[in-house]
Design a protein around this motif. Sequence first.
Motif, PDB file in Angstrom:
ATOM      1  N   GLU A  48     -13.030  -7.570 -19.041  1.00 43.18           N
ATOM      2  CA  GLU A  48     -13.255  -6.244 -18.461  1.00 43.18           C
ATOM      3  C   GLU A  48     -12.855  -6.227 -16.993  1.00 43.18           C
ATOM      4  O   GLU A  48     -12.251  -5.263 -16.515  1.00 43.18           O
ATOM      5  N   ALA A  49     -13.185  -7.297 -16.276  1.00 42.34           N
ATOM      6  CA  ALA A  49     -12.809  -7.384 -14.867  1.00 42.34           C
ATOM      7  C   ALA A  49     -11.294  -7.430 -14.721  1.00 42.34           C
ATOM      8  O   ALA A  49     -10.728  -6.795 -13.817  1.00 42.34           O
ATOM      9  N   ARG A  55      -5.751  -2.129 -13.850  1.00 43.62           N
ATOM     10  CA  ARG A  55      -5.714  -0.674 -13.701  1.00 43.62           C
ATOM     11  C   ARG A  55      -5.578  -0.291 -12.216  1.00 43.62           C
ATOM     12  O   ARG A  55      -4.782   0.591 -11.859  1.00 43.62           O
ATOM     13  N   GLU A  56      -6.341  -0.975 -11.355  1.00 45.63           N
ATOM     14  CA  GLU A  56      -6.275  -0.690  -9.925  1.00 45.63           C
ATOM     15  C   GLU A  56      -4.894  -1.016  -9.370  1.00 45.63           C
ATOM     16  O   GLU A  56      -4.347  -0.255  -8.562  1.00 45.63           O
ATOM     17  N   GLU A  61       0.494   0.680  -7.438  1.00 49.40           N
ATOM     18  CA  GLU A  61       1.950   0.666  -7.606  1.00 49.40           C
ATOM     19  C   GLU A  61       2.495   2.078  -7.805  1.00 49.40           C
ATOM     20  O   GLU A  61       3.548   2.418  -7.263  1.00 49.40           O
ATOM     21  N   GLU A  62       1.788   2.896  -8.579  1.00 52.39           N
ATOM     22  CA  GLU A  62       2.209   4.280  -8.777  1.00 52.39           C
ATOM     23  C   GLU A  62       2.180   5.040  -7.457  1.00 52.39           C
ATOM     24  O   GLU A  62       3.104   5.792  -7.137  1.00 52.39           O
ATOM     25  N   ALA A  98      -0.336   0.025   4.778  1.00 56.02           N
ATOM     26  CA  ALA A  98      -1.752  -0.219   4.487  1.00 56.02           C
ATOM     27  C   ALA A  98      -1.959  -0.539   3.010  1.00 56.02           C
ATOM     28  O   ALA A  98      -2.841  -1.324   2.652  1.00 56.02           O
ATOM     29  N   LEU A  99      -1.164   0.044   2.145  1.00 56.19           N
ATOM     30  CA  LEU A  99      -1.307  -0.128   0.705  1.00 56.19           C
ATOM     31  C   LEU A  99      -0.660  -1.422   0.204  1.00 56.19           C
ATOM     32  O   LEU A  99      -1.096  -2.001  -0.786  1.00 56.19           O
ATOM     33  N   ALA A 100       0.356  -1.902   0.902  1.00 57.89           N
ATOM     34  CA  ALA A 100       1.148  -3.052   0.442  1.00 57.89           C
ATOM     35  C   ALA A 100       0.342  -4.331   0.168  1.00 57.89           C
ATOM     36  O   ALA A 100       0.609  -5.007  -0.826  1.00 57.89           O
TER      37      ALA A 100
END
Length: 110
Positions: A48-49, A55-56, A61-62, A98-100
């Motif tokens: 589950e983890a 998913r995160e 990436e999207e 910041a997202l990279a």
Amino acid sequence: MSPLRFLALGFAALALQGCLAKAAVGVVTAPVRVVSKGVDLATTSQSEADEKRGREIRQREERMGELDRAYTRAMERCGEGDDEACDRAQAIRAEMKALAPGIPVEPEED
């Protein structure tokens, strides 16, 4: 009393023993089932983890893809002399930076 009543009473007694035993087992095991269900709900399994992490990562990436497309459009407009597009491109680039770190890098294949 007639023999038919004794026979019916005997069958009822045998049938009720099974029901009573089953009910007693259900009552005794109920707390264990409730606790184990609570533990299952409170804990997260490794799979589950992993699914949650995947998913995160996909969502990041999207978002990075959306930002990249928006950055490209903003830079094109900036090159055409649109000052607002230049400011927008800078803001998009800051969000991309910041997202990279949250997106894993796959090794390049030779």
